[in-house]
Design a protein around this motif. Sequence first.
Motif, PDB file in Angstrom:
ATOM      1  N   SER A 113       4.344  -8.859  -6.950  1.00 63.56           N
ATOM      2  CA  SER A 113       3.355  -7.778  -6.884  1.00 63.56           C
ATOM      3  C   SER A 113       3.612  -6.947  -5.639  1.00 63.56           C
ATOM      4  O   SER A 113       3.970  -7.491  -4.591  1.00 63.56           O
ATOM      5  CB  SER A 113       1.937  -8.356  -6.840  1.00 63.56           C
ATOM      6  OG  SER A 113       1.000  -7.347  -6.489  1.00 63.56           O
ATOM      7  N   PHE A 114       3.392  -5.637  -5.753  1.00 67.81           N
ATOM      8  CA  PHE A 114       3.490  -4.731  -4.606  1.00 67.81           C
ATOM      9  C   PHE A 114       2.173  -4.001  -4.375  1.00 67.81           C
ATOM     10  O   PHE A 114       2.157  -2.833  -3.965  1.00 67.81           O
ATOM     11  CB  PHE A 114       4.626  -3.724  -4.815  1.00 67.81           C
ATOM     12  CG  PHE A 114       5.970  -4.362  -5.051  1.00 67.81           C
ATOM     13  CD1 PHE A 114       6.480  -5.286  -4.161  1.00 67.81           C
ATOM     14  CD2 PHE A 114       6.714  -4.030  -6.182  1.00 67.81           C
ATOM     15  CE1 PHE A 114       7.724  -5.875  -4.376  1.00 67.81           C
ATOM     16  CE2 PHE A 114       7.956  -4.609  -6.410  1.00 67.81           C
ATOM     17  CZ  PHE A 114       8.463  -5.541  -5.504  1.00 67.81           C
ATOM     18  N   PHE A 115       1.065  -4.690  -4.644  1.00 68.46           N
ATOM     19  CA  PHE A 115      -0.258  -4.127  -4.363  1.00 68.46           C
ATOM     20  C   PHE A 115      -0.367  -3.796  -2.874  1.00 68.46           C
ATOM     21  O   PHE A 115       0.418  -4.279  -2.050  1.00 68.46           O
ATOM     22  CB  PHE A 115      -1.339  -5.133  -4.798  1.00 68.46           C
ATOM     23  CG  PHE A 115      -2.742  -4.616  -4.682  1.00 68.46           C
ATOM     24  CD1 PHE A 115      -3.166  -3.538  -5.440  1.00 68.46           C
ATOM     25  CD2 PHE A 115      -3.651  -5.202  -3.807  1.00 68.46           C
ATOM     26  CE1 PHE A 115      -4.469  -3.053  -5.338  1.00 68.46           C
ATOM     27  CE2 PHE A 115      -4.948  -4.731  -3.702  1.00 68.46           C
ATOM     28  CZ  PHE A 115      -5.357  -3.656  -4.454  1.00 68.46           C
ATOM     29  N   ALA A 152       4.082 -13.308  -6.500  1.00 65.35           N
ATOM     30  CA  ALA A 152       3.339 -12.100  -6.145  1.00 65.35           C
ATOM     31  C   ALA A 152       3.028 -12.022  -4.666  1.00 65.35           C
ATOM     32  O   ALA A 152       3.001 -10.938  -4.074  1.00 65.35           O
ATOM     33  CB  ALA A 152       2.037 -12.036  -6.952  1.00 65.35           C
ATOM     34  N   GLU A 153       2.813 -13.194  -4.039  1.00 66.83           N
ATOM     35  CA  GLU A 153       2.330 -13.237  -2.658  1.00 66.83           C
ATOM     36  C   GLU A 153       3.382 -13.742  -1.679  1.00 66.83           C
ATOM     37  O   GLU A 153       3.052 -14.045  -0.529  1.00 66.83           O
ATOM     38  CB  GLU A 153       1.104 -14.161  -2.602  1.00 66.83           C
ATOM     39  CG  GLU A 153       0.011 -13.763  -3.553  1.00 66.83           C
ATOM     40  CD  GLU A 153      -1.033 -14.840  -3.771  1.00 66.83           C
ATOM     41  OE1 GLU A 153      -1.949 -14.609  -4.584  1.00 66.83           O
ATOM     42  OE2 GLU A 153      -0.946 -15.910  -3.136  1.00 66.83           O
ATOM     43  N   ALA A 154       4.632 -13.826  -2.117  1.00 68.63           N
ATOM     44  CA  ALA A 154       5.599 -14.601  -1.329  1.00 68.63           C
ATOM     45  C   ALA A 154       6.926 -13.895  -1.100  1.00 68.63           C
ATOM     46  O   ALA A 154       7.969 -14.551  -1.045  1.00 68.63           O
ATOM     47  CB  ALA A 154       5.828 -15.946  -2.003  1.00 68.63           C
ATOM     48  N   THR A 174       8.159  -2.730 -12.393  1.00 73.41           N
ATOM     49  CA  THR A 174       7.039  -2.509 -13.305  1.00 73.41           C
ATOM     50  C   THR A 174       5.902  -1.819 -12.548  1.00 73.41           C
ATOM     51  O   THR A 174       5.972  -1.629 -11.332  1.00 73.41           O
ATOM     52  CB  THR A 174       6.518  -3.831 -13.889  1.00 73.41           C
ATOM     53  OG1 THR A 174       5.927  -4.616 -12.844  1.00 73.41           O
ATOM     54  CG2 THR A 174       7.639  -4.626 -14.533  1.00 73.41           C
ATOM     55  N   ASN A 175       4.833  -1.486 -13.279  1.00 70.67           N
ATOM     56  CA  ASN A 175       3.754  -0.729 -12.648  1.00 70.67           C
ATOM     57  C   ASN A 175       2.724  -1.592 -11.930  1.00 70.67           C
ATOM     58  O   ASN A 175       1.880  -1.072 -11.212  1.00 70.67           O
ATOM     59  CB  ASN A 175       3.070   0.201 -13.660  1.00 70.67           C
ATOM     60  CG  ASN A 175       2.600  -0.517 -14.899  1.00 70.67           C
ATOM     61  OD1 ASN A 175       2.787  -1.718 -15.065  1.00 70.67           O
ATOM     62  ND2 ASN A 175       1.979   0.228 -15.800  1.00 70.67           N
ATOM     63  N   ASN A 176       2.759  -2.906 -12.093  1.00 72.77           N
ATOM     64  CA  ASN A 176       1.983  -3.805 -11.237  1.00 72.77           C
ATOM     65  C   ASN A 176       2.423  -5.240 -11.455  1.00 72.77           C
ATOM     66  O   ASN A 176       3.246  -5.533 -12.331  1.00 72.77           O
ATOM     67  CB  ASN A 176       0.456  -3.647 -11.444  1.00 72.77           C
ATOM     68  CG  ASN A 176      -0.010  -3.949 -12.847  1.00 72.77           C
ATOM     69  OD1 ASN A 176       0.155  -5.053 -13.340  1.00 72.77           O
ATOM     70  ND2 ASN A 176      -0.612  -2.947 -13.498  1.00 72.77           N
ATOM     71  N   GLY A 177       1.886  -6.140 -10.649  1.00 68.72           N
ATOM     72  CA  GLY A 177       2.312  -7.532 -10.727  1.00 68.72           C
ATOM     73  C   GLY A 177       1.869  -8.227 -11.998  1.00 68.72           C
ATOM     74  O   GLY A 177       2.562  -9.126 -12.500  1.00 68.72           O
ATOM     75  N   THR A 178       0.719  -7.847 -12.540  1.00 67.03           N
ATOM     76  CA  THR A 178       0.234  -8.457 -13.773  1.00 67.03           C
ATOM     77  C   THR A 178       1.117  -8.079 -14.945  1.00 67.03           C
ATOM     78  O   THR A 178       1.457  -8.923 -15.790  1.00 67.03           O
ATOM     79  CB  THR A 178      -1.220  -8.037 -14.041  1.00 67.03           C
ATOM     80  OG1 THR A 178      -2.025  -8.355 -12.911  1.00 67.03           O
ATOM     81  CG2 THR A 178      -1.768  -8.743 -15.261  1.00 67.03           C
ATOM     82  N   THR A 179       1.505  -6.815 -15.020  1.00 61.21           N
ATOM     83  CA  THR A 179       2.394  -6.411 -16.105  1.00 61.21           C
ATOM     84  C   THR A 179       3.777  -7.033 -15.946  1.00 61.21           C
ATOM     85  O   THR A 179       4.464  -7.286 -16.945  1.00 61.21           O
ATOM     86  CB  THR A 179       2.512  -4.880 -16.210  1.00 61.21           C
ATOM     87  OG1 THR A 179       2.982  -4.338 -14.974  1.00 61.21           O
ATOM     88  CG2 THR A 179       1.180  -4.251 -16.562  1.00 61.21           C
ATOM     89  N   ALA A 180       4.194  -7.290 -14.712  1.00 64.69           N
ATOM     90  CA  ALA A 180       5.458  -8.003 -14.495  1.00 64.69           C
ATOM     91  C   ALA A 180       5.394  -9.391 -15.128  1.00 64.69           C
ATOM     92  O   ALA A 180       6.327  -9.825 -15.816  1.00 64.69           O
ATOM     93  CB  ALA A 180       5.758  -8.106 -12.999  1.00 64.69           C
ATOM     94  N   VAL A 223       5.367  -6.395   1.001  1.00 68.60           N
ATOM     95  CA  VAL A 223       6.038  -5.160   0.578  1.00 68.60           C
ATOM     96  C   VAL A 223       5.107  -4.490  -0.418  1.00 68.60           C
ATOM     97  O   VAL A 223       4.686  -5.118  -1.392  1.00 68.60           O
ATOM     98  CB  VAL A 223       7.401  -5.452  -0.075  1.00 68.60           C
ATOM     99  CG1 VAL A 223       7.995  -4.184  -0.690  1.00 68.60           C
ATOM    100  CG2 VAL A 223       8.361  -6.063   0.937  1.00 68.60           C
ATOM    101  N   THR A 224       4.778  -3.230  -0.192  1.00 74.46           N
ATOM    102  CA  THR A 224       3.836  -2.548  -1.078  1.00 74.46           C
ATOM    103  C   THR A 224       4.420  -1.260  -1.633  1.00 74.46           C
ATOM    104  O   THR A 224       5.259  -0.608  -0.999  1.00 74.46           O
ATOM    105  CB  THR A 224       2.506  -2.241  -0.360  1.00 74.46           C
ATOM    106  OG1 THR A 224       1.591  -1.656  -1.297  1.00 74.46           O
ATOM    107  CG2 THR A 224       2.697  -1.281   0.809  1.00 74.46           C
ATOM    108  N   THR A 225       3.968  -0.910  -2.823  1.00 71.82           N
ATOM    109  CA  THR A 225       4.224   0.419  -3.393  1.00 71.82           C
ATOM    110  C   THR A 225       2.895   1.075  -3.760  1.00 71.82           C
ATOM    111  O   THR A 225       2.872   2.073  -4.477  1.00 71.82           O
ATOM    112  CB  THR A 225       5.124   0.326  -4.645  1.00 71.82           C
ATOM    113  OG1 THR A 225       4.489  -0.488  -5.626  1.00 71.82           O
ATOM    114  CG2 THR A 225       6.479  -0.266  -4.309  1.00 71.82           C
TER     115      THR A 225
END
Length: 367
Positions: free
Chosen positions: A178-180, A156-158, A54-60, A185-187
């Motif tokens: 989340s991949f902020f 998100a943080e784990a 997805t496009n961010n962790g909140t939308t996930a 892991v980030t995107t």
Amino acid sequence: MKRISVAQPTLNGNERKYVLDCIDSTWISSAGKYITAFEEAFARFCGVKHAIATNNGTTALHLALVALGLQAGDEVIIPTVTYIATANAVRYCGATPVLVDVQAETMNIDPAEIERKITPRTKGIIPVHLYGHPAAMDAINEIARKHELWVVEDAAEAHGAEVHGRKVGTLGTCATFSFFGNKIVTTGEGGMVTTDDDKLAESLRLFRGQGMDLKRRYWFPVIGYNYRMTNIEAAIGLAQLENVEPALAFRSQLADWYNEELSSLKDELVLPTQDNGTKHVYWMYTVFLKAGDSRRRDSLMRVMDEEGIETRPVFYPMHVLPPYAEATSYPVADTWAQRGINLPTHQGLTREDVTRIAAVLRQALRK
């Protein structure tokens, strides 16, 4: 002396190569080979059948709740100490987040407090693996089975955290990541939902792409959302996953350095713990003052900032924030959230940096 940031991404693998490949191929939007490759690689990493980007962790999180059928009037149990996205995603569905106090040792949701908050309207539980330490999933899943509730792990943080050798992302009905830019892991921006449920995975993919039928282009059987990840973001994520094991090993080493450097301050600080059978991945190395309140904590953080060291406070509990304010007391959250500090935690740090951070923290505690 150099300023030490609380978090920063490490981009020392194939990130540039893969992004340039996207640009050269012109596949830069929400279709392309890297999206599939990243989803498949993340599913393998977690040990799960399906991973939906997805496009961010909140939308996930929102996507997971929509796919699970959460509706107005329903209730979902969440910890009061979490990032606000956990509560917001529930509200996006018109449902009510029901807050539960946390455990002092980990700041994760307290299973002993969950059951008394369950009502006939309760549909599920969202445990949050706060700052990289897994929640007490055995107890949570037992409660969920007893009351026929679904469980969405907010992971998100784990990334890479484990319970009895199983990675988070495999421990509930589904899980969200989340991949902020500050994550292990980030995107840049980005998120992921993982599940072993084939039917749920199909529903997640349907709602992610505006509700377009997966086998009939431009036919929309449901109202969906544009929650797709771009090929460029996925390219960065794939490169990140290629180096995830060294990244996790470094964070474990970093925690050891902090533990050594701060051991002399145990009369004044509570250092992170790790429950038996779990693997803490230290997205953030978090310490708590044994005495005082937010004013003392904030004063200490100001001293560190003046010395060139960025820190962060522990998240405000949901029940003190205006959208979710309650008069209810949550004793653990009310006390410990005021005393928590996230110290710099990222792969750019050296042993010398940790020694300096500890020295400045020691100095700030003496003021």
